[in-house]
Design a protein around this motif. Structure first.
Motif, short mmCIF file in Angstrom:
data_model
loop_
_atom_site.label_atom_id
_atom_site.label_comp_id
_atom_site.label_asym_id
_atom_site.label_seq_id
_atom_site.Cartn_x
_atom_site.Cartn_y
_atom_site.Cartn_z
N GLY A 55 17.81 16.80 -117.83
CA GLY A 55 17.35 16.09 -119.01
C GLY A 55 16.24 15.10 -118.77
N GLU A 56 15.44 15.24 -117.71
CA GLU A 56 14.42 14.25 -117.38
C GLU A 56 13.14 14.40 -118.21
N ARG A 57 12.72 15.64 -118.44
CA ARG A 57 11.51 15.87 -119.22
C ARG A 57 11.83 16.25 -120.65
N GLN A 58 12.94 16.96 -120.81
CA GLN A 58 13.41 17.40 -122.12
C GLN A 58 14.92 17.18 -122.13
N SER A 59 15.41 16.42 -123.09
CA SER A 59 16.78 15.90 -123.02
C SER A 59 17.85 16.97 -122.87
N ASP A 60 17.70 18.10 -123.53
CA ASP A 60 18.75 19.11 -123.54
C ASP A 60 18.54 20.20 -122.49
N ALA A 61 17.63 19.98 -121.54
CA ALA A 61 17.30 21.02 -120.57
C ALA A 61 17.62 20.57 -119.15
N GLY A 62 17.90 21.56 -118.32
CA GLY A 62 18.08 21.32 -116.89
C GLY A 62 17.26 22.33 -116.12
N SER A 63 16.94 22.02 -114.86
CA SER A 63 16.10 22.93 -114.09
C SER A 63 16.25 22.70 -112.60
N VAL A 64 15.81 23.72 -111.85
CA VAL A 64 15.72 23.66 -110.39
C VAL A 64 14.35 24.19 -110.04
N ALA A 65 13.67 23.60 -109.05
CA ALA A 65 12.31 24.02 -108.71
C ALA A 65 12.05 23.91 -107.22
N VAL A 66 11.12 24.77 -106.76
CA VAL A 66 10.72 24.82 -105.35
C VAL A 66 9.19 24.91 -105.31
N PRO A 67 8.54 24.17 -104.41
CA PRO A 67 7.07 24.20 -104.36
C PRO A 67 6.52 25.51 -103.80
N VAL A 68 5.28 25.80 -104.17
CA VAL A 68 4.55 26.97 -103.69
C VAL A 68 3.27 26.48 -103.02
N PHE A 69 2.90 27.14 -101.92
CA PHE A 69 1.75 26.71 -101.13
C PHE A 69 0.74 27.84 -100.97
N GLY A 70 -0.54 27.48 -101.00
CA GLY A 70 -1.63 28.40 -100.73
C GLY A 70 -2.26 28.07 -99.41
N PRO A 71 -3.36 28.71 -99.08
CA PRO A 71 -4.02 28.45 -97.79
C PRO A 71 -4.41 26.99 -97.60
N GLY A 72 -4.72 26.29 -98.69
CA GLY A 72 -5.13 24.89 -98.60
C GLY A 72 -4.01 23.90 -98.79
N GLY A 73 -2.78 24.37 -98.94
CA GLY A 73 -1.65 23.47 -99.14
C GLY A 73 -0.96 23.70 -100.47
N LEU A 74 -0.35 22.65 -101.01
CA LEU A 74 0.43 22.73 -102.24
C LEU A 74 -0.41 23.22 -103.41
N VAL A 75 0.11 24.20 -104.16
CA VAL A 75 -0.61 24.68 -105.35
C VAL A 75 0.24 24.64 -106.62
N GLY A 76 1.56 24.67 -106.50
CA GLY A 76 2.38 24.71 -107.71
C GLY A 76 3.86 24.75 -107.40
N ALA A 77 4.62 25.28 -108.35
CA ALA A 77 6.07 25.34 -108.20
C ALA A 77 6.65 26.46 -109.05
#
Length: 262
Positions: free
Chosen positions: A192-214
């Motif tokens: 509920g941190e960004r949207q009160s009624d939602a939950g989530s799990v996330a992992v970062p994604v990396f490209g050749p230059g480093g962090l690019v997303g999740a």
């Protein structure tokens, strides 16, 4: 800084402001948000309007993103290597977990959802593509922040941590400790941190230059329990690492046991 560079940055800042807040903005609000004079803001908006990047609504006397901005956004999505690479893996993960799976990209001042594969439950969750969200709220943002450069983390924690919901992390010391935990576990979770009624799990994604997303899995808060987080995290880490490998990036050292709770 040269005058030309400063003018270019001001134009970019005005345009980016339309990705965060309400769909329409007036000269006074843009001036206040960016600390620019109304005369400067008006000139910038007039220039962007002439190129259809911004459209003027005479009834409200406010501005909104124009058709040229939509064309730029659509082209950016079509040409995104991160989105194109991640989508098949997102679909596989959605079919196993039945919850919505998303791919986000890190951008200046936050992150944006590039795409999603919506869950199969009757009650499911969808996200708003293309809108910029802050990094301190929600699992996708936090896992990116955890793997950002230390000076970027310091700058963000030294500023205002806006509360998007009552559960948004706003204490810099507590958030710094959580970022360390995210690096240790290999994933971030949100309730509920960004949207009160939602939950989530996330992992970062990396490209050749480093962090690019999740990559994230999200759903209604009542289904994203501690047990769901513990069961989902290893699968999500595997998916994110496959996307990273396909992009030619290098994932950070993962813990021997990835399961856990928030």
């Amino acid at each position: 800084m040269t005058g030309g560079t400063g003018a270019t940055e001001r134009v970019a800042d005005v345009l980016l402001l339309f990705t965060d807040g309400p769909p329409t903005l007036g000269v006074s609000r843009v001036s206040r948000e960016l600390g620019l004079s109304k005369a400067v803001v008006h000139r910038i908006l007039q220039s962007l309007t002439a190129r259809d990047l911004i459209a003027y609504d005479a009834a409200s006397r406010e501005y909104r993103l124009g058709p040229a901005a939509a064309a730029l956004g659509s082209r950016a999505l079509r040409e995104s290597d991160l989105r194109a690479t991640a989508l098949p893996f997102l679909a596989e993960l959605r079919d196993r977990l039945h919850e919505t799976v998303t791919i986000s990209a890190k951008v200046h001042g936050g992150r944006v959802y590039l795409d999603q594969v919506v869950g199969t439950h009757e009650i499911t969750m969808s996200v708003e593509l293309g809108r910029r969200f802050p990094l301190h709220a929600g699992s996708s943002g936090k896992c990116m922040l955890a793997h950002s450069a230390p000076d970027e983390v310091d700058r963000l924690l030294a500023g205002e941590l806006a509360a998007l919901t009552p559960a948004t992390p706003t204490d810099p010391d507590a958030l710094r400790a959580e970022l360390e935990r995210i690096r240790r576990l290999g994933y971030a979770a949100s309730e509920g941190e960004r949207q009160s009624d939602a939950g989530s799990v996330a992992v970062p994604v990396f490209g050749p230059g480093g962090l690019v997303g999740a990559v994230s899995v999200c759903g209604p808060r009542f289904r994203v329990t501690d047990e769901f987080v513990a069961a989902t995290a290893p699968e999500l880490i595997e998916t994110a690492d496959r996307v990273t490998a396909r992009l030619g990036g290098v994932a950070p050292q993962r813990p021997v046991t990835s399961g856990g709770t928030r």
